[in-house]
Design a protein around this motif. Structure first.
Motif, short mmCIF file in Angstrom:
data_model
loop_
_atom_site.label_atom_id
_atom_site.label_comp_id
_atom_site.label_asym_id
_atom_site.label_seq_id
_atom_site.Cartn_x
_atom_site.Cartn_y
_atom_site.Cartn_z
N THR A 23 -39.29 -51.08 117.29
CA THR A 23 -38.20 -50.28 116.71
C THR A 23 -36.87 -50.55 117.41
O THR A 23 -35.82 -50.52 116.77
CB THR A 23 -38.50 -48.76 116.78
OG1 THR A 23 -38.52 -48.32 118.13
CG2 THR A 23 -39.80 -48.41 116.10
N VAL A 24 -36.92 -50.86 118.71
CA VAL A 24 -35.68 -51.18 119.43
C VAL A 24 -35.15 -52.54 118.99
O VAL A 24 -33.93 -52.71 118.81
CB VAL A 24 -35.92 -51.11 120.96
CG1 VAL A 24 -34.73 -51.67 121.73
CG2 VAL A 24 -36.17 -49.67 121.37
N GLU A 25 -36.02 -53.50 118.80
CA GLU A 25 -35.58 -54.79 118.25
C GLU A 25 -34.95 -54.59 116.87
O GLU A 25 -33.90 -55.18 116.56
CB GLU A 25 -36.76 -55.76 118.17
CG GLU A 25 -37.24 -56.25 119.51
CD GLU A 25 -38.40 -57.23 119.39
OE1 GLU A 25 -39.17 -57.12 118.40
OE2 GLU A 25 -38.55 -58.09 120.28
N GLU A 26 -35.59 -53.77 116.06
CA GLU A 26 -35.05 -53.45 114.73
C GLU A 26 -33.66 -52.84 114.84
O GLU A 26 -32.74 -53.18 114.08
CB GLU A 26 -36.00 -52.47 114.03
CG GLU A 26 -35.53 -51.94 112.68
CD GLU A 26 -36.37 -50.78 112.19
OE1 GLU A 26 -35.91 -50.09 111.24
OE2 GLU A 26 -37.46 -50.52 112.75
N ALA A 27 -33.48 -51.95 115.82
CA ALA A 27 -32.19 -51.29 116.01
C ALA A 27 -31.10 -52.28 116.38
O ALA A 27 -30.00 -52.27 115.83
CB ALA A 27 -32.31 -50.22 117.11
N TYR A 59 -26.14 -43.66 111.72
CA TYR A 59 -26.66 -43.89 110.36
C TYR A 59 -27.14 -45.33 110.27
O TYR A 59 -26.45 -46.25 110.71
CB TYR A 59 -25.57 -43.64 109.32
CG TYR A 59 -25.87 -44.24 107.96
CD1 TYR A 59 -26.91 -43.75 107.16
CD2 TYR A 59 -25.12 -45.30 107.45
CE1 TYR A 59 -27.19 -44.29 105.92
CE2 TYR A 59 -25.38 -45.85 106.20
CZ TYR A 59 -26.42 -45.35 105.44
OH TYR A 59 -26.69 -45.89 104.22
N ASN A 60 -28.32 -45.51 109.70
CA ASN A 60 -28.90 -46.84 109.53
C ASN A 60 -29.14 -47.09 108.06
O ASN A 60 -29.98 -46.45 107.43
CB ASN A 60 -30.24 -46.91 110.30
CG ASN A 60 -30.87 -48.27 110.25
OD1 ASN A 60 -30.33 -49.22 109.67
ND2 ASN A 60 -32.05 -48.38 110.86
N GLN A 61 -28.39 -48.03 107.52
CA GLN A 61 -28.53 -48.35 106.10
C GLN A 61 -29.90 -48.94 105.81
O GLN A 61 -30.44 -48.80 104.72
CB GLN A 61 -27.44 -49.35 105.69
CG GLN A 61 -27.40 -49.63 104.20
CD GLN A 61 -26.29 -50.60 103.85
OE1 GLN A 61 -25.71 -51.26 104.72
NE2 GLN A 61 -25.96 -50.71 102.57
N GLY A 62 -30.48 -49.59 106.81
CA GLY A 62 -31.78 -50.24 106.61
C GLY A 62 -32.89 -49.27 106.29
O GLY A 62 -33.77 -49.57 105.48
N ASN A 63 -32.89 -48.09 106.92
CA ASN A 63 -33.95 -47.12 106.64
C ASN A 63 -33.43 -45.87 105.94
O ASN A 63 -34.19 -44.94 105.69
CB ASN A 63 -34.70 -46.73 107.92
CG ASN A 63 -33.81 -46.07 108.97
OD1 ASN A 63 -32.72 -45.57 108.67
ND2 ASN A 63 -34.26 -46.06 110.23
N ASN A 307 -32.50 -43.64 116.30
CA ASN A 307 -32.69 -43.60 114.85
C ASN A 307 -33.96 -44.33 114.43
O ASN A 307 -34.83 -43.76 113.75
CB ASN A 307 -31.45 -44.21 114.18
CG ASN A 307 -31.51 -44.21 112.67
OD1 ASN A 307 -32.36 -44.85 112.08
ND2 ASN A 307 -30.58 -43.50 112.04
N THR A 308 -34.08 -45.60 114.83
CA THR A 308 -35.23 -46.38 114.37
C THR A 308 -36.53 -45.88 114.98
O THR A 308 -37.57 -45.88 114.31
CB THR A 308 -35.03 -47.87 114.71
OG1 THR A 308 -34.76 -48.02 116.11
CG2 THR A 308 -33.88 -48.46 113.90
N THR A 309 -36.48 -45.41 116.22
CA THR A 309 -37.70 -44.91 116.86
C THR A 309 -38.12 -43.58 116.26
O THR A 309 -39.31 -43.36 115.97
CB THR A 309 -37.49 -44.78 118.38
OG1 THR A 309 -37.04 -46.03 118.91
CG2 THR A 309 -38.78 -44.37 119.07
N ALA A 310 -37.17 -42.69 116.05
CA ALA A 310 -37.49 -41.39 115.44
C ALA A 310 -37.99 -41.58 114.01
O ALA A 310 -38.91 -40.87 113.57
CB ALA A 310 -36.26 -40.48 115.46
N ALA A 311 -37.40 -42.52 113.28
CA ALA A 311 -37.84 -42.77 111.91
C ALA A 311 -39.28 -43.27 111.88
O ALA A 311 -40.07 -42.90 110.99
CB ALA A 311 -36.91 -43.77 111.24
#
Length: 330
Positions: A23-27, A59-63, A307-311
């Motif tokens: 998720t951190v790489e994704e972020a 805000y993350n448009q990806g998710n 964001n990505t980790t919580a999602a």
């Protein structure tokens, strides 16, 4: 739309460190792909209560998720006076398309997990492939989390450690050897510990130089975690001279990270920062050039990591039917 409530122990069981590294790489990739809106975070210092609280929003448009994390620390009298921990965290997740609140979760574990994971991501991208010895300056919770994450991406043969407090250092040795079976060598001095490092991790709350430039051997990768506010410092600014400097966010690191100090001392300029780590993960800029290069990863922590980790935690909870739903609008 109902809102999911996730308590601390529920969060603990919903995510593994290997997933957090992902998720951190994704972020980082999302941040450097123009998919993120991330205002500067706000911190409130409360010296009369010996504490501080930070708010990070992204805000993350990806998710299509908006996250807001409140994270407190200090508050040394909390356990005795109020029966609550010194530091706490809460994450709110909002649906990016409607703005509806979809999840409230305990965030006290999340910050430690994603901060530990960022060190592992940097090791994958920047450390020597034959690195095997880690030195930890500081032996608190985050120092331990760094080891938990880094061992997911490399084989650690030994850990060298130093701490101001001998009893804390002894406890770290016992705990880490018990948990991982990796030998921990406690150093008599910072210099001794640093000179043994293939990978150096600094996780203190330092307000001055703890690690001196002459101690750093060629090929070392440095994971600088402790500096995340103006004035905080762990490294001699001279370490940055000639090193490959990679950051999570240039905007944050030049003001709040370890990089603020060599820039303020005119040892380097903002333009000398090699890359944000997302650029390396996306293949837009190279990582380590050779085995002699000193690489530095300056991490201040970003809302998009929350964001990505919580999602991911939220998605895992839905999939596994964990947590309780409630409705604010009824």
């Amino acid at each position: 739309m109902k809102t999911l409530l996730l308590k601390k122990e529920e969060v603990r069981g919903l995510i593994r460190m290997k997933e957090v590294i992902g998720t951190v790489e994704e972020a980082y990739k999302a941040f450097n792909s123009g998919q993120v809106i991330q205002p500067p975070y706000i911190g409130i210092d409360l010296p009369s209560h010996r504490g501080e609280i930070d708010f990070k929003l992204g805000y993350n448009q990806g998710n299509e998720m908006i996250s807001m994390k409140a994270s407190s620390g200090g508050f040394t009298g909390n356990p005795e006076q109020y029966g609550v921990p010194n530091g706490m965290g809460t994450v709110l997740l909002f649906d990016g398309m409607s703005g509806a609140l979809v999840c409230v979760m305990d965030g006290s574990l999340l910050t430690g997990l994603r901060t530990g994971a960022c060190g592992a991501v940097s090791v994958k991208a920047l450390a020597r492939k034959n690195a095997s010895r880690i030195t930890s300056i500081g032996t608190g919770n985050q120092a331990r989390m760094q080891i938990r994450a880094i061992r997911e991406v490399m084989k650690i043969e030994e850990i060298h450690a130093w701490d101001h407090h001998p009893e804390t250092l002894a406890r770290y040795k016992a705990d880490m050897e018990s948990e991982f079976g990796i030998p921990v060598l406690t150093a008599n001095s910072k210099k001794e510990a640093v000179e043994n490092a293939d990978i150096l991790i600094t996780t203190t709350r330092g307000k001055g130089s703890l690690v001196e430039a002459p101690w750093i051997k060629p090929g070392t990768h440095i994971v600088a975690i402790g500096a995340d506010a103006p004035g905080k410092q762990e490294l001699d600014p001279q370490i940055f001279r000639g090193a490959k400097v990679v950051v999570d966010s240039i905007a944050q690191c030049v003001e709040k990270g370890e990089t603020q100090h060599p820039i303020n001392a005119k040892i380097m300029a903002r333009g000398d920062i090699h890359a944000e780590i997302g650029e390396i993960l996306l293949g837009r800029k190279p990582g380590r050039k050779n085995d002699e290069e000193v690489t530095i990863f300056d991490a201040t922590g970003m809302a998009i990591q929350d964001n990505t980790t919580a999602a991911k935690i939220y998605r895992n909870a839905i999939e596994n039917k964990v947590g309780a739903f409630f409705d604010f609008l009824e």
